[in-house]
Design a protein around this motif. Structure first.
Motif, PDB file in Angstrom:
ATOM      1  N   SER A 235      38.892  43.889  36.462  1.00 37.43           N
ATOM      2  CA  SER A 235      38.767  43.427  37.843  1.00 37.43           C
ATOM      3  C   SER A 235      37.516  42.573  38.015  1.00 37.43           C
TER       4      SER A 235
ATOM      5  N   ALA B 216      37.371  38.602  38.985  1.00 38.20           N
ATOM      6  CA  ALA B 216      36.553  38.181  40.127  1.00 38.20           C
ATOM      7  C   ALA B 216      35.528  37.135  39.712  1.00 38.20           C
TER       8      ALA B 216
ATOM      9  N   GLN C 166      37.370  33.861  39.366  1.00 34.67           N
ATOM     10  CA  GLN C 166      37.707  33.347  40.689  1.00 34.67           C
ATOM     11  C   GLN C 166      36.503  32.679  41.343  1.00 34.67           C
TER      12      GLN C 166
ATOM     13  N   GLU D 269      41.143  30.484  45.330  1.00 30.35           N
ATOM     14  CA  GLU D 269      41.338  31.193  46.588  1.00 30.35           C
ATOM     15  C   GLU D 269      41.547  32.676  46.351  1.00 30.35           C
ATOM     16  N   GLN D 270      42.152  33.026  45.219  1.00 31.89           N
ATOM     17  CA  GLN D 270      42.372  34.425  44.885  1.00 31.89           C
ATOM     18  C   GLN D 270      42.187  34.622  43.386  1.00 31.89           C
ATOM     19  N   ALA D 271      42.058  35.868  42.969  1.00 26.64           N
ATOM     20  CA  ALA D 271      41.855  36.164  41.554  1.00 26.64           C
ATOM     21  C   ALA D 271      43.069  35.709  40.744  1.00 26.64           C
TER      22      ALA D 271
ATOM     23  N   ASN E  76      48.560  31.340  37.801  1.00 29.47           N
ATOM     24  CA  ASN E  76      47.501  30.942  38.739  1.00 29.47           C
ATOM     25  C   ASN E  76      46.497  30.033  38.049  1.00 29.47           C
TER      26      ASN E  76
END
Length: 691
Positions: free
Chosen positions: A430, A434, A437, A443-445, A548
């Motif tokens: 996590s 992060a 990102q 905009e998001q992970a 992503n």
């Protein structure tokens, strides 16, 4: 942060002699110590444009506020002074191989009237026989527990022995026959000494007599129908066998040696040491450390399908040898002093105990994966620490070379496991996502990340991989492998063009993937016969959803090529970056300068692992393709034999070698082969031998 130009020495002020230098921060604390054959040449490297320095080196020179140096008369003195200053100042930017304790040993107090076997850690003393070192304390206790079944000698401390001698009854081990109970006179001191001698003889390597004796007694007990005793002897023999398996001989000549190997990537290095004593592996140790700026200055790559040696290996090996053996001797001497002080407080004459000999810490032979940078200087330094000569070399053949390969494998595995631990933990994953990102400005992970890599040899046999990570973990079911057709002309393909072709192949059906379009229609719409990229590893199922973040292995040119494909296809909802190997730079389309994450960033570790996994997957496929091509190369020149029939032949016979032994009639049995083609194949394979 200080500007290096503010404390840069005046031109010509730095001598050209060998010496040692120190960088200090604004509080006068030493933050880095290094040595050089030529101080002027070495220090000038630190004061070039900071943008071209390694990130760790750049951080060091920006943290420093002054530089000092000391000239010495020889390179050996420079090596010794560098080590002394590193120990004295503990500079934060120097790599340190921390080791807080000595190896545990199995000891037998042969100098006592009633000797005992016990676990021991510390300086060696007179009147005690030592076996080891062992890698773990539990290994000693397990060995001792197994052997006292066969050699029931005393293992209790002096206080326990005296108490049971006074009580007139043995301890638990005496009742369960794991001690001969000399404390209560069950055996005489002479009989107990015989048991001890057998134990020492077995631990010294003379195991055959014990095995023969136990086997003979077991067979005799069975013949006498004393099955209970036979079963006990059988269990004793099994215990002996287990101990021998744990301490199998790896070097038959009874060598005492340390075998050292290093595995590196762009950020870290894993060092593994096997300690062989009396031909047996007695201990194993490993470290994973961050590479210093000096170690990481040299760029290296195995992009072309060939595992090249990291140019920093000799420097890392030298640093490790000096620190490891210097620390080992210093620690042993300090422990000896502490032991002597304890003995003096107890009124024991310190002359009855021998000083720790460096030869007991440093073996006569040190086998390394690669020679250190300054072989002569390092050899002289270690010889000085040991008090006698040492043989420092790279094994070339035989058992020692085979053992070195084992140590190298352990180093590679240790580095891989170290990197996997970072992404195996949910919290770490996590944090890594992060970090990515925030660094890239998403905009998001990036919960789904895809990465592609190209593998080839000088532009030929070009293949590519595409690996997929979801939530920071590999999703191997979505991996893809591609074979890239060679361009017309010189028969070669370039990395930049290959990256573009693979990206185009991946994202041609990107928009269709987001709609409910049948796979067959997608393929018909997307790919033509002129496509230069063949997807070889799947059944052409669509991806579940787009990434992503899409990573290409390479720098600005590769990113520009992929971005051009994105522009052509109208891809605006996928973030594209490139990851360059040398300094782990993140290249973002349209940016003139790369983004460099902190070296301790979890996000950087995750990106590196994804890139390394793409590289591994590409290399594996490349080697398969190259091996396949080489297997059928002898059939290439036979008229009328296409690729599919060549494959059928090799598949039918198993290899070209077996095909060469087949007759024309046997070749005709292959599907699709008539008499004429079979005769042509036979003639083509035997043309050279007949000529």
């Amino acid at each position: 942060m200080a500007d290096p130009s503010t404390y840069r020495p005046a031109p010509g002020a730095i001598p050209t002699d060998p010496g040692v230098y120190k960088f200090r921060d604004e509080h006068r604390r030493v933050i880095y110590v290094g040595k050089a054959k030529n101080l002027r040449s070495r220090l000038s490297n630190y004061f070039q444009d900071v943008s071209v320095l390694h990130p760790r080196t750049r951080q060091m020179v920006l943290t420093a506020a002054a530089v000092e140096w000391t000239v010495v008369s020889s390179e050996v003195e420079a090596l010794q002074l560098e080590y002394t200053w590193i120990k004295k100042f503990d500079p934060r930017f120097n790599v340190k191989y921390r080791d807080d304790k000595t190896y545990p040993l199995l000891a037998v107090s042969t100098g006592e009237t009633i000797p005992r076997a016990f676990f021991f850690r510390g300086p060696r003393r007179r009147g005690v026989r030592y076996f080891g070192p062992y890698s773990h304390a539990w290994a000693i206790r397990e060995t001792l527990d197994l052997l006292i079944r066969v050699f029931p000698m005393r293992t209790c401390a002096k206080g326990v022995f005296n108490r049971h001698e006074y009580l007139g009854r043995p301890c638990l081990l005496g009742y369960i026959d794991k001690c001969s109970a000399p404390c209560v006179g069950r055996v005489s001191p002479e009989e107990h000494r015989e048991i001890v001698n057998g134990f020492v003889s077995f631990m010294g390597g003379r195991t055959d007599p014990v095995q023969r004796q136990l086997t003979s007694e077991m067979e005799q007990a069975a013949e006498e129908l004393d099955f209970e005793r036979a079963a006990r002897l059988r269990d004793d023999l099994a215990a002996i066998t287990k101990v021998m398996e744990q301490q199998s001989v790896v070097l038959g000549d009874g060598t005492d040696a340390d075998i050292i190997a290093v595995s590196t990537d762009q950020l870290e290095a894993a060092v593994q040491v096997f300690h062989v004593r009396g031909g047996r592996i007695r201990g194993q140790r490993g470290w994973v450390v961050e590479k210093s700026g000096d170690h990481a200055d040299s760029a290296w790559s195995d992009q072309d399908g060939q595992d090249e040696q990291d140019p920093a290996l000799p420097a890392i090996m030298q640093s490790f040898l000096v620190q490891f053996y210097g620390d080992a001797v210093e620690r042993a001497q300090l422990e000896e002093q502490d032991e002597q002080e304890k003995l003096q407080r107890r009124g024991v004459d310190k002359l009855s105990h021998e000083l720790t000999k460096p030869g007991a810490v440093i073996p006569r032979e040190i086998l390394v994966q690669v020679l250190p940078e300054d072989l002569t200087q390092v050899t002289d330094l270690i010889a000085g620490l040991r008090g006698s000569g040492t043989d420092l070399r790279v094994p070339q053949r035989g058992d020692k070379r085979a053992l070195m390969e084992t140590v190298e494998k352990n180093a590679r595995d240790a580095l891989r496991q170290h990197k996997l631990k970072r992404v195996g933990d949910l919290t770490a994953r996590s944090a890594a996502l992060a970090d990515i990102q925030e660094a890239i400005g998403l905009e998001q992970a990036p919960l789904r990340i895809e990465c592609t890599d190209i593998s080839h040899i000088q532009g030929t046999d070009v293949v590519a991989s595409l690996v997929v990570f979801e939530d920071g973990l590999p999703t191997k079911a979505d991996y893809r492998r591609y074979r890239i057709k060679e361009a017309a002309g010189d028969g070669r393909s370039d990395d930049v063009g290959s990256i573009a072709e693979v990206t185009r192949r991946r994202f041609l059906r990107h928009h269709q993937d987001k709609r409910s379009v049948p796979d067959e229609q997608v393929l018909e719409q997307s790919f033509s016969d002129e496509s230069t990229v063949e997807e070889m590893s799947t059944d052409h199922r669509r991806f579940a959803y787009p990434p992503n973040l899409y990573i290409v292995d390479g720098g600005a040119p590769q990113v520009a090529a992929a971005q051009k494909v994105f522009d052509e296809l109208g891809i605006v909802d996928v973030t594209l970056v490139g990851l360059a190997k040398r300094l782990e730079e993140i290249w973002i389309p349209g940016e003139a300068d790369p983004l460099i994450l902190p070296r301790n960033s979890q996000g950087l570790y995750l990106l590196q692992q994804i890139r390394d996994e793409a590289h591994r997957f590409a290399i594996t496929y490349h080697r398969q393709q190259r091996s396949k091509r080489m297997r059928v190369s002898e059939l290439d020149g036979i008229s009328g034999l296409g690729a599919s029939r060549r494959t059928e032949l090799v598949k039918h016979f198993g290899s070209v070698k077996k095909l060469r032994l087949a007759s024309v009639e046997e070749i005709e049995q292959v599907v699709g082969f008539g008499p004429k083609l079979a005769a042509a194949v036979y003639a083509g394979l035997h043309k050279e031998s007949s000529g």
